[in-house]
Design an enzyme around this catalytic site. Structure first.
Site, PDB file in Angstrom:
ATOM      1  CB  CYS A 279      -0.949   0.110   1.196  1.00  0.00           C
ATOM      2  SG  CYS A 279      -2.066  -1.271   1.361  1.00  0.00           S
TER       3      CYS A 279
ATOM      4  NE  ARG B 291       4.581   1.896  -0.140  1.00  0.00           N
ATOM      5  CZ  ARG B 291       5.587   1.669   0.681  1.00  0.00           C
ATOM      6  NH1 ARG B 291       6.817   1.831   0.261  1.00  0.00           N
ATOM      7  NH2 ARG B 291       5.383   1.300   1.925  1.00  0.00           N
TER       8      ARG B 291
ATOM      9  CD1 TRP C  81      -0.041  -6.429  -3.058  1.00  0.00           C
ATOM     10  CD2 TRP C  81      -0.143  -6.887  -0.881  1.00  0.00           C
ATOM     11  NE1 TRP C  81       0.343  -7.737  -2.881  1.00  0.00           N
ATOM     12  CE2 TRP C  81       0.289  -8.039  -1.553  1.00  0.00           C
ATOM     13  CE3 TRP C  81      -0.298  -6.943   0.512  1.00  0.00           C
ATOM     14  CZ2 TRP C  81       0.582  -9.236  -0.893  1.00  0.00           C
ATOM     15  CZ3 TRP C  81       0.002  -8.126   1.170  1.00  0.00           C
ATOM     16  CH2 TRP C  81       0.433  -9.254   0.466  1.00  0.00           C
TER      17      TRP C  81
ATOM     18  CG  ASN D 254       1.552   0.875   4.265  1.00  0.00           C
ATOM     19  OD1 ASN D 254       1.248  -0.291   4.001  1.00  0.00           O
ATOM     20  ND2 ASN D 254       2.801   1.286   4.295  1.00  0.00           N
ATOM     21  N   GLY D 255      -0.566  -0.831   6.504  1.00  0.00           N
ATOM     22  CA  GLY D 255      -0.181  -1.626   7.678  1.00  0.00           C
ATOM     23  C   GLY D 255      -1.292  -2.584   8.040  1.00  0.00           C
TER      24      GLY D 255
ATOM     25  CD  GLU E  15      17.285 -12.605  -7.993  1.00  0.00           C
ATOM     26  OE1 GLU E  15      16.777 -13.112  -6.983  1.00  0.00           O
ATOM     27  OE2 GLU E  15      16.899 -11.527  -8.472  1.00  0.00           O
TER      28      GLU E  15
ATOM     29  CE  LYS F 162      13.775 -10.904 -10.030  1.00  0.00           C
ATOM     30  NZ  LYS F 162      14.479 -10.571  -8.847  1.00  0.00           N
TER      31      LYS F 162
ATOM     32  CD  GLU G 238       9.936 -11.210  -8.728  1.00  0.00           C
ATOM     33  OE1 GLU G 238       9.241 -10.820  -7.790  1.00  0.00           O
ATOM     34  OE2 GLU G 238      11.166 -11.030  -8.769  1.00  0.00           O
TER      35      GLU G 238
ATOM     36  CG  HIS H  60      20.125 -36.543  -4.438  1.00  0.00           C
ATOM     37  ND1 HIS H  60      20.543 -37.770  -3.986  1.00  0.00           N
ATOM     38  CD2 HIS H  60      21.248 -35.828  -4.674  1.00  0.00           C
ATOM     39  CE1 HIS H  60      21.864 -37.800  -3.922  1.00  0.00           C
ATOM     40  NE2 HIS H  60      22.315 -36.627  -4.346  1.00  0.00           N
TER      41      HIS H  60
ATOM     42  CE  LYS I 284      11.421  -2.676  -5.651  1.00  0.00           C
ATOM     43  NZ  LYS I 284      12.141  -3.700  -6.412  1.00  0.00           N
TER      44      LYS I 284
HETATM   45  O1  M6R Z   1      13.130  -4.623   0.054  1.00  0.00           O
HETATM   46  P1  M6R Z   1      13.677  -5.997   0.322  1.00  0.00           P
HETATM   47  O2  M6R Z   1      14.986  -6.236  -0.338  1.00  0.00           O
HETATM   48  O3  M6R Z   1      13.720  -6.315   1.783  1.00  0.00           O
HETATM   49  O4  M6R Z   1      12.619  -6.978  -0.336  1.00  0.00           O
HETATM   50  C1  M6R Z   1      12.739  -8.355  -0.192  1.00  0.00           C
HETATM   51  C2  M6R Z   1      11.825  -9.091  -1.146  1.00  0.00           C
HETATM   52  O5  M6R Z   1      10.486  -8.752  -0.909  1.00  0.00           O
HETATM   53  C3  M6R Z   1      12.149  -8.786  -2.616  1.00  0.00           C
HETATM   54  O6  M6R Z   1      13.481  -9.058  -2.901  1.00  0.00           O
HETATM   55  C4  M6R Z   1      11.246  -9.619  -3.545  1.00  0.00           C
HETATM   56  O7  M6R Z   1      11.560 -10.966  -3.429  1.00  0.00           O
HETATM   57  C5  M6R Z   1      11.382  -9.145  -4.987  1.00  0.00           C
HETATM   58  N1  M6R Z   1      10.080  -9.047  -5.596  1.00  0.00           N
HETATM   59  C6  M6R Z   1      12.163 -10.062  -5.854  1.00  0.00           C
HETATM   60  O8  M6R Z   1      12.260  -9.615  -7.156  1.00  0.00           O
END
Ligand code: M6R
Length: 609
Positions: free
Chosen positions: A2, A27, A74, A98-99, A482, A486, A489, A505, A604
């Protein structure tokens, strides 16, 4: 999670608020709304879906006024819908939040008994109902908000307006970020800096437990008991242009291509090559204290956790010091054995991830020293760590983290070299060679980026795959994790990463002619082992895309498709291997027509547990 914005001043504010929301849309983007005080009344719009729906509403039914609040959501409590979107308006009061209000059900029951009529399924509406209740009882807005927050449990940043006090905007911060932007006779409030950048760089980072009372004539900052607190304004180090797409189609694309600059901005200020020295002015931990450290403990989430995994290989190899890496959400709820001779390194792009902050607080309470790696100045993490070193990636707006990740690795590499020198684990010549490699890195990334079209072609070839396997060994295993993250997501292709040696395994059962396998196969200690893993895939008819170095002939022969990276030392190859994986995920998502910068269900910064 949010985004909230607020404005009080002399400008018509609805489109200004909308502009702020657009800059915070990363956000949360499942619904949005705004409330403006218009001729002494609260006028508001809310809409489900992306901000363009709200924009459409504003264009067809403009709302006028110079004091207002806005929200992009969100969803946590209550599905994305118009009625659950913020602002929540009860009588004269409007709230954006927000929260999470943890005790909202209890409060809701109590308020219903007193006659309140709830219109949404959100936790936020209890704030609006409570403030309205106390306001109705005769308290002014500030007092009513203060009384309401004394009843709330959980984390919250919220903004409050009352049509009975049209010249006032109240901002509250507890465990969710909020920044006040200072203009001439006007104030802006936002969850994050990009929303403020076009209007002002002069800001106050609100602290937990603070309330700001804003009017055109001035600003008061108080604690939750109503006692005034001193505050200090600072200048944001970012320019408005840094938060624009600058001609790129997506923020993610821009952020991938910015990496040479971002890495060099992050590491260059810490290096004196003539003296072969690394310095961190931010460091509050003395060399003697560093020598006493028995263990390093990385905690982080998502992509930042992957950076921590890479860090483990670097620190163990270069500094010969034990390292643990934990997902912050796990660390905070188990019973890790921590003491004062441990260095806790929370890594976070945003510095606002709730689990990482929870882990940090747990580690600190057990006596560990803390050193934050963070990208956002003034963030909660940067304030709560004993000291912080910043990645200078600039604002990262694409939800998929790219430049934050590679700058984190570059900084960890530098930190590992720094610690290795203090512990006398590295000689001057090796250190110089490693530093030279680091300074060459941006140019090498540029070489990969110049061939982005080749990767785009590959993405086009594999864009309809339903599943993907990513394999890597040793320090390249976290890069496989990673790369898979990517791809899933932003393209929504199911992708799993395995340590290549682990494939036999279990995961090997998945391999057939429909399973593309991305294999990280640079030269190095595990090269021949990875060649063996490639054979295992080939004999089961899996299709290999290999990321390797030019002279790795064997890999080229075995793989269906090959992507080349320049050569460097094993630690920095992690960064070079990451770039093609980011590009591959990006182009795949573009071909599949997904929303690259705002993938479904994500936000984000995850400021709730
Ligand atoms: O702001 P942060 O680095 O703490 O965020 C951590 C994760 O939420 C963030 O890396 C998330 O996994 C990304 N969407 C990955 O691309």
């Amino acid at each position: 999670m949010c985004g909230i914005v607020g404005y009080i001043g002399e400008r018509e504010c609805s489109f200004l608020l909308l502009d702020g929301l657009k800059r915070l849309e990363y956000r949360g983007y499942d619904s949005a709304g705004m409330a403006v005080i218009s001729n002494g009344k609260i006028d508001f719009h809310r809409s489900q879906g992306k901000l363009y729906n709200l924009e459409g509403l504003l264009r067809s039914k403009p709302i006028k006024g110079k004091v207002g609040i806005g929200h992009t959501r969100w969803a946590t409590h209550g599905a994305p819908s118009e009625k659950n979107a913020h602002p929540h308006v009860v009588g004269s009061v409007a709230i954006v939040h927000n929260g999470i209000i943890e005790n909202y059900l209890l409060l809701k029951r109590e308020l219903i008994k007193r006659g309140a009529c709830f219109l949404s399924e959100t936790d936020t509406e209890v704030i609006a109902q409570l403030v309205y209740f106390y306001h109705q009882e005769g308290l002014n807005l500030e007092e009513a908000v203060r009384k309401a927050i004394s009843r709330l449990k959980g984390s919250f940043a919220f903004l409050a307006l009352s049509s009975k006090e049209p010249e006032r905007l109240i901002a509250i911060r507890k465990e969710s970020p909020l920044i006040i932007g200072l203009g001439k006779g006007e104030y802006f409030v936002a969850s994050d800096a990009p929303a403020l950048l076009p209007y002002t760089k002069r800001v106050i980072f609100m602290k937990d437990g603070q309330m700001a009372i804003l009017s055109r004539g001035g600003l008061e900052l108080k604690d939750f008991s109503g006692t005034p607190v001193p505050f200090q304004a600072v200048d944001l180090p970012w320019s408005p242009l840094m938060a624009e797409k600058a001609g790129y189609k997506h923020f993610m694309q821009k952020e991938i291509f910015e990496q040479p600059r971002a890495i060099s901005d992050t590491v260059r200020p810490h290096i004196d090559l003539d003296k072969v020295e690394i310095f961190f002015e931010e460091f509050q931990i003395t060399p003697n204290e560093l020598r006493e450290i028995e263990k390093i403990w990385f905690i982080a989430c998502g992509t930042s956790w992957h950076a921590g995994l890479v860090g483990k290989y670097m620190f163990e190899k270069l500094c010969r010091i034990p390292v643990e890496v934990d997902l912050a959400s796990e660390f905070r709820y188990r019973d890790p054995i921590i003491n004062k001779n441990m260095l806790l390194i929370p890594i976070s792009q945003s510095g606002e991830t709730a689990d990482t902050l929870g882990g940090l607080r747990k580690g600190k309470a057990s006596g560990a020293k803390s050193l934050g790696i963070c990208n956002v100045l003034g963030s909660t993490l940067s304030r709560e760590c004993d000291c912080v070193i910043y990645t200078h990636a600039g604002p990262e707006i694409g939800v998929a983290s790219t430049k934050a990740f590679t700058t984190q690795i570059a900084l960890l590499y530098l930190l590992a070299l720094y610690l290795a020198s203090i512990l006398n684990k590295i000689d001057l010549e090796r250190k110089r060679a490693y530093l030279l490699d680091l300074l060459k890195l941006s140019g090498q990334i540029n070489t990969i980026l110049e061939h982005a079209q080749d990767i785009e072609r590959l993405a086009s070839k594999y864009k309809w795959a339903r599943n993907f396997l990513y394999l890597g060994r040793g320090i390249y295993y976290p890069i496989a994790l990673e790369g898979a993250l990517k791809l899933k997501e932003i393209s929504y292709i199911h992708a799993e990463a395995y340590a290549a040696g682990e494939m036999k395994h279990g995961p090997i059962a998945l391999i057939d002619e429909d399973m593309p396998v991305m294999i990280l196969a640079p030269k190095g200690e595990t090269y021949t082992k990875v060649l063996g893993n490639m054979e295992e895939v080939i004999s089961r008819r899996g299709k290999i895309i290999a990321v390797t170095e030019k002279d790795c002939r064997e890999v080229k022969e075995k793989a269906k498709d090959t992507i080349f990276i320049p050569s460097t030392n094993p630690f920095l190859k992690t960064i070079l291997l990451t770039i093609p994986l980011q590009l591959f995920a990006y182009y795949t998502a573009v071909f599949r027509g997904t929303d690259v910068d705002q993938p479904r269900n994500l936000a984000k910064s995850v400021t709730v547990e």
